[in-house]
Design a protein around this motif. Sequence first.
Motif, PDB file in Angstrom:
ATOM      1  N   CYS A  12      35.731  55.630  -2.504  1.00 60.39           N
ATOM      2  CA  CYS A  12      34.722  54.661  -3.095  1.00 60.39           C
ATOM      3  C   CYS A  12      35.757  53.314  -3.110  1.00 60.39           C
ATOM      4  N   SER A  13      36.962  53.437  -2.986  1.00 61.17           N
ATOM      5  CA  SER A  13      38.091  52.449  -3.104  1.00 61.17           C
ATOM      6  C   SER A  13      37.781  51.607  -4.260  1.00 61.17           C
ATOM      7  N   THR A  14      37.572  50.485  -4.383  1.00 63.04           N
ATOM      8  CA  THR A  14      37.709  49.947  -5.765  1.00 63.04           C
ATOM      9  C   THR A  14      36.139  49.462  -6.145  1.00 63.04           C
ATOM     10  N   GLN A  60      33.020  48.870  -4.866  1.00 62.64           N
ATOM     11  CA  GLN A  60      31.986  48.107  -5.019  1.00 62.64           C
ATOM     12  C   GLN A  60      30.678  48.933  -4.219  1.00 62.64           C
ATOM     13  N   GLU A  61      31.226  49.772  -3.339  1.00 62.44           N
ATOM     14  CA  GLU A  61      30.093  50.582  -2.706  1.00 62.44           C
ATOM     15  C   GLU A  61      29.058  51.294  -3.677  1.00 62.44           C
ATOM     16  N   ALA A  62      29.894  51.850  -4.595  1.00 65.24           N
ATOM     17  CA  ALA A  62      29.301  52.620  -5.765  1.00 65.24           C
ATOM     18  C   ALA A  62      28.236  51.867  -6.543  1.00 65.24           C
ATOM     19  N   ALA A 112      44.973  54.500  -8.434  1.00 69.10           N
ATOM     20  CA  ALA A 112      45.160  52.812  -8.590  1.00 69.10           C
ATOM     21  C   ALA A 112      43.901  52.140  -8.205  1.00 69.10           C
ATOM     22  N   LEU A 113      43.117  52.481  -7.190  1.00 67.87           N
ATOM     23  CA  LEU A 113      41.925  52.075  -6.794  1.00 67.87           C
ATOM     24  C   LEU A 113      40.814  52.255  -7.790  1.00 67.87           C
ATOM     25  N   LEU A 114      40.728  53.570  -8.351  1.00 64.87           N
ATOM     26  CA  LEU A 114      39.951  54.077  -9.113  1.00 64.87           C
ATOM     27  C   LEU A 114      40.109  53.254 -10.468  1.00 64.87           C
ATOM     28  N   CYS A 134      29.459  58.253   2.727  1.00 67.68           N
ATOM     29  CA  CYS A 134      30.757  58.636   2.943  1.00 67.68           C
ATOM     30  C   CYS A 134      31.110  57.712   4.235  1.00 67.68           C
ATOM     31  N   ARG A 135      31.454  56.519   3.818  1.00 64.30           N
ATOM     32  CA  ARG A 135      31.471  55.515   4.689  1.00 64.30           C
ATOM     33  C   ARG A 135      32.937  55.092   5.027  1.00 64.30           C
ATOM     34  N   ASN A 136      33.026  54.803   6.316  1.00 63.25           N
ATOM     35  CA  ASN A 136      34.461  54.024   6.546  1.00 63.25           C
ATOM     36  C   ASN A 136      35.781  55.081   6.191  1.00 63.25           C
ATOM     37  N   ILE A 140      36.506  58.061   9.983  1.00 58.07           N
ATOM     38  CA  ILE A 140      37.218  57.454  10.889  1.00 58.07           C
ATOM     39  C   ILE A 140      38.670  57.630  10.972  1.00 58.07           C
ATOM     40  N   TYR A 141      39.036  57.769   9.773  1.00 61.74           N
ATOM     41  CA  TYR A 141      40.576  57.881   9.741  1.00 61.74           C
ATOM     42  C   TYR A 141      41.071  59.370   9.441  1.00 61.74           C
ATOM     43  N   LEU A 142      39.977  60.285   9.629  1.00 60.41           N
ATOM     44  CA  LEU A 142      40.571  61.612   9.659  1.00 60.41           C
ATOM     45  C   LEU A 142      40.853  62.277  10.960  1.00 60.41           C
ATOM     46  N   LEU A 179      46.058  54.364   3.480  1.00 60.89           N
ATOM     47  CA  LEU A 179      46.154  53.484   2.449  1.00 60.89           C
ATOM     48  C   LEU A 179      45.260  52.237   2.669  1.00 60.89           C
ATOM     49  N   ILE A 180      44.192  52.528   3.747  1.00 61.83           N
ATOM     50  CA  ILE A 180      43.327  51.484   3.940  1.00 61.83           C
ATOM     51  C   ILE A 180      42.315  51.435   3.038  1.00 61.83           C
ATOM     52  N   SER A 181      42.044  50.497   2.166  1.00 55.73           N
ATOM     53  CA  SER A 181      41.164  50.618   1.268  1.00 55.73           C
ATOM     54  C   SER A 181      40.046  49.372   1.323  1.00 55.73           C
ATOM     55  N   VAL A 182      40.065  48.708   2.386  1.00 55.73           N
ATOM     56  CA  VAL A 182      39.019  47.504   2.504  1.00 55.73           C
ATOM     57  C   VAL A 182      37.889  48.015   2.029  1.00 55.73           C
ATOM     58  N   THR A 183      36.786  47.053   1.324  1.00 52.87           N
ATOM     59  CA  THR A 183      35.466  47.586   1.083  1.00 52.87           C
ATOM     60  C   THR A 183      34.870  46.244   0.589  1.00 52.87           C
ATOM     61  N   GLY A 184      33.532  46.303   0.269  1.00 54.75           N
ATOM     62  CA  GLY A 184      33.067  45.346  -0.260  1.00 54.75           C
ATOM     63  C   GLY A 184      31.605  45.443  -0.653  1.00 54.75           C
ATOM     64  N   PHE A 185      30.986  44.733  -1.514  1.00 51.46           N
ATOM     65  CA  PHE A 185      29.593  45.015  -1.894  1.00 51.46           C
ATOM     66  C   PHE A 185      28.540  44.739  -0.496  1.00 51.46           C
ATOM     67  N   PHE A 186      27.530  45.686  -0.575  1.00 54.07           N
ATOM     68  CA  PHE A 186      26.497  45.666   0.362  1.00 54.07           C
ATOM     69  C   PHE A 186      27.189  45.569   1.842  1.00 54.07           C
ATOM     70  N   ARG A 187      28.237  46.385   1.949  1.00 46.41           N
ATOM     71  CA  ARG A 187      28.967  46.265   3.238  1.00 46.41           C
ATOM     72  C   ARG A 187      27.995  46.632   4.292  1.00 46.41           C
ATOM     73  N   ASN A 188      27.618  45.910   5.209  1.00 48.54           N
ATOM     74  CA  ASN A 188      26.316  46.239   6.105  1.00 48.54           C
ATOM     75  C   ASN A 188      25.161  46.003   5.371  1.00 48.54           C
TER      76      ASN A 188
HETATM   77  C1  SAM Z   1      38.378  51.856   4.272  1.00 49.08           C
HETATM   78  S1  SAM Z   1      38.043  52.495   2.468  1.00 49.08           S
HETATM   79  C2  SAM Z   1      36.235  52.443   2.417  1.00 49.08           C
HETATM   80  C3  SAM Z   1      35.598  52.001   1.238  1.00 49.08           C
HETATM   81  C4  SAM Z   1      34.198  52.214   1.366  1.00 49.08           C
HETATM   82  N1  SAM Z   1      33.563  53.581   1.538  1.00 49.08           N
HETATM   83  C5  SAM Z   1      33.363  51.356   2.187  1.00 49.08           C
HETATM   84  O1  SAM Z   1      33.024  51.578   3.189  1.00 49.08           O
HETATM   85  O2  SAM Z   1      33.629  49.917   1.745  1.00 49.08           O
HETATM   86  C6  SAM Z   1      38.558  54.369   2.679  1.00 49.08           C
HETATM   87  C7  SAM Z   1      38.856  54.915   1.243  1.00 49.08           C
HETATM   88  O3  SAM Z   1      38.903  56.207   1.569  1.00 49.08           O
HETATM   89  C8  SAM Z   1      39.723  56.550   0.479  1.00 49.08           C
HETATM   90  N2  SAM Z   1      40.366  57.825   1.167  1.00 49.08           N
HETATM   91  C9  SAM Z   1      41.155  58.074   2.159  1.00 49.08           C
HETATM   92  N3  SAM Z   1      41.397  59.479   2.542  1.00 49.08           N
HETATM   93  C10 SAM Z   1      40.544  60.066   1.519  1.00 49.08           C
HETATM   94  C11 SAM Z   1      40.487  61.517   1.206  1.00 49.08           C
HETATM   95  N4  SAM Z   1      40.943  62.457   2.024  1.00 49.08           N
HETATM   96  N5  SAM Z   1      39.485  61.897  -0.103  1.00 49.08           N
HETATM   97  C12 SAM Z   1      39.104  60.925  -0.597  1.00 49.08           C
HETATM   98  N6  SAM Z   1      39.190  59.415  -0.494  1.00 49.08           N
HETATM   99  C13 SAM Z   1      39.965  59.215   0.716  1.00 49.08           C
HETATM  100  C14 SAM Z   1      40.965  55.609   0.591  1.00 49.08           C
HETATM  101  O4  SAM Z   1      41.563  55.640  -0.645  1.00 49.08           O
HETATM  102  C15 SAM Z   1      40.057  54.392   0.628  1.00 49.08           C
HETATM  103  O5  SAM Z   1      39.930  53.746  -0.455  1.00 49.08           O
END
Ligand code: SAM
Length: 518
Positions: A42-44, A46-48, A78-80, A143-145, A148-150, A2-11
Amino acid sequence: MLISVTGFFRNAEAFDILKRKVFARLVQQRSDDPIRVWVLGCSTGQEAYSMAMVFAEASDKAQRPRKLQVFATDLNDALLDKARQGLYARNLTQEVTPERLRRFFVEEEGGYRVSKSLREMVVFARQNLINDPPFSRMDLISCRNLMIYLEPSLQRKAIPAFHYALKPDGFLFLGASESVGGFGDLFEPFDKSHRIYSRKAAPPRLFQLPIKGNPDRPAAVPPTRKPHASVSEAGHKTPEMFHAEVSPEREADRVAVSRFAPSGALISADLQVLQFRGATAAYLQHPTGKASLDILKMAREGLMLPLRATINKAKKEDRIARREGVRLRQGTRTRMTNIEVIPLRNLKEPCFLVVFEETGTRKLPVKVSELTDTRGETAGPAKEAARRIAELESELKETREYLQSVHERQEAANEELQASNEEVQSANEELQSVNEELETSKEELESANEELTTINEEMSSRNLELSRLNSDLVNIQTSARLAIVLLGRDLTIRRFSTQAEKQFNLLAADVGRASSHG
Ligand SMILES: C[S@@+](CC[C@H](N)C(=O)[O-])C[C@H]1O[C@@H](n2cnc3c(N)ncnc32)[C@H](O)[C@@H]1O
């Protein structure tokens, strides 16, 4: 996750390198195809949108600027939805420079909305990196951030999938704490410190798609295989999906079946079309009015009755039913068709495959009336007339059968209605008798209530009388100045006067005590 933290021009530095080194190179390439970028997780959004902005800036100096198509995916709907709206709070000014704000955003009441031109470059879609097949023919994958959650095992499967999804000279952009791990044979660092990698022409390697597909049937594909033509090439905004590799024999079967198999439809037991197979327009059409997938409602003129009879036969006898030589009118011609209805077994729900076989077209025969002369003798070919009569008789028979079945169904519906009506009536009777009982109880209650009121009034008047007597007694005791002690039959003190209280040292607590008590 559920971690969806993001932003414009992250880094921001990494995006700067991306603009100057990657997009600058991509926009210079001579191609009429758009640059294809896939932003995973892509979360909400900003990155796209950041990708689209750096692309636009990199294109400024290009002589023949290319177009950009960003496929931004996430598994969270919901994020989309938020991403699609492209409306961001005012504090985005911390991440977006005033120049970019002016160029790519429009100020609105709720904040800043991305400009139309930016929005049009991005397509948002739901895609799960783990369960869904990847897209393909990408120039850049970001495919950023997310990885690390996988789990590490899934991370290891994702990198070969990205290798497959990229064009031969494509780039991979990862998050600050992610890397391609042990896949040095698939990717080489392009800008190591900013996690930008370029795809290597690697030897074929088998991997599984989707990355967590059915372990019993892994869709193993060599990554060097040429991907299928993209639907989006035809102008659609949908990114093409990867189709699992099949053997040449299966592919040949698929093509042969799609080209030469007869048209038809897969239907459920209640006659709803589940799937159209092949070109069915000559047999089925959408009826006007309320949308319906009922195959009988969709059947073209002349087909409904024989189709219905054949389906009924297949249902009743639970075996293939066939009807030959059905005539379908089409303008001045008739299309001769065979109908076959095949019950499908071993399914959870019973289904039927309806197959239409065209056996040829003919000119419409002249009407029977036109075949007789003024004397009533047969003028035309008698054979044709006889055939036509037989056909009409058969049609009439079918119509009769159909009407009979409609009649029977109506009768059954009527009986059901009658039964429901009787049930409603008896329920009504019961309700009425319960109502009467309630009425009687109500009357009884009312009379009991009246009695209680009378008793209550009597009690009140007695109470009043007693109070008066009591007060008279107290007055006599006080005015008589006599020491009076009233005893009960058991010689316990019941009451005493003030004189007696003083004379015998009595206390209020002595009431109820025996008079003999000290
Ligand atoms: C921490 S955010 C990163 C957002 C953006 N890529 C960034 O770096 O700012 C992680 C995003 O990955 C999505 N996510 C997590 N597991 C996923 C999966 N298996 N397939 C597609 N998206 C996934 C989450 O819903 C979340 O919006």
